[in-house]
Design an enzyme around this catalytic site. Sequence first.
Site, short mmCIF file in Angstrom:
data_model
loop_
_atom_site.label_atom_id
_atom_site.label_comp_id
_atom_site.label_asym_id
_atom_site.label_seq_id
_atom_site.Cartn_x
_atom_site.Cartn_y
_atom_site.Cartn_z
N PRO A 1 -52.92 54.52 -46.33
CA PRO A 1 -53.57 55.74 -45.82
C PRO A 1 -52.54 56.84 -45.57
CG PRO A 1 -54.39 53.80 -44.68
CD PRO A 1 -53.24 53.34 -45.54
N GLU A 2 -52.87 58.04 -46.02
CA GLU A 2 -51.98 59.19 -45.88
C GLU A 2 -52.51 60.10 -44.77
OE1 GLU A 2 -51.06 60.91 -49.76
OE2 GLU A 2 -51.61 59.05 -50.76
N ARG B 1 -54.38 42.34 -45.81
CA ARG B 1 -53.10 41.96 -46.41
C ARG B 1 -51.92 42.15 -45.46
NH1 ARG B 1 -52.85 44.78 -52.09
NH2 ARG B 1 -50.82 43.74 -52.12
#
Length: 274
Positions: free
Chosen positions: A2-3, A113
């Site tokens: 996510p940016e 993950r």
Amino acid sequence: MPELPEVETIVRDIRPQIAGRKFLSAALSHDDVLRGVSRRRLLKDLPGQRVTGMFRRAKHAVIELGDQRLVIQPGMTGALLVYSKRPAGPGARYNVLTIRMDDKRYLVYEDVRRLGTILLLSPRQWEKYDAGIGPEPLDPDYQATAFAAGLKRSRQAIKKVLMDQKYIAGVGNIYANEALFAARIDPSKAASKISDQSYDLLFRELRRILETAVAAQGTTIRDYRTGMGESGTFQLELLVYGREHQPCRRCATRLVGTHDIDARITVFCYRCQT
Ligand SMILES: [Zn+2]
């Protein structure tokens, strides 16, 4: 990962749900997400803390507590959510950090993950950490001239520099690709060789794209979810990312995808971007 627009969305969704709340207890499923803090200290220090604020810095969600900062950098499969009941069921095995709050709700960082990271810093340690990150592209005091002067210091490919958090905060692969296409800049061009005029355009386009993406609640390609558990919609507006081999929206030339610049996919139009 996510940016800026995705983490900004998460923070805007979560902040009103945890503001003023007190943490009663905390549970951690795995230690591998921790950076610079032990499981023991995290689980000892979180209970009893009250949330005094929450903000985004670069790609981090920062929760301000009485005398600590809980800093979460969500990974590709990371999500921050508030549940009204203790989460159960098969999905709950991905809950990495579960915090029970004094309104009987649960603040949960889940990450299939576990590529995200969690830090617990004192205000002073946070200041030092924060000082190592470049300017925020949407900061109203940040101007195109400072942007150009900063990035020009590097001889690396402009795309790499845009994604380097030391130079500018919050930009990752998706928005670097989009901004360079919008500004018609070859992603492999050395940052030191780009003209002021091109930097001016890049600065404006980067801001426009990030602002539009925040309004669209971010980009969901696969895993990203907002703080309300929903998908973003900016993926519908992507012009190059994920479009390799498809026609350029501007000139119809087939877009190129390459891994040569950094190990990530770079998608660009060799005719429009020079
Ligand atoms: Zn083109």
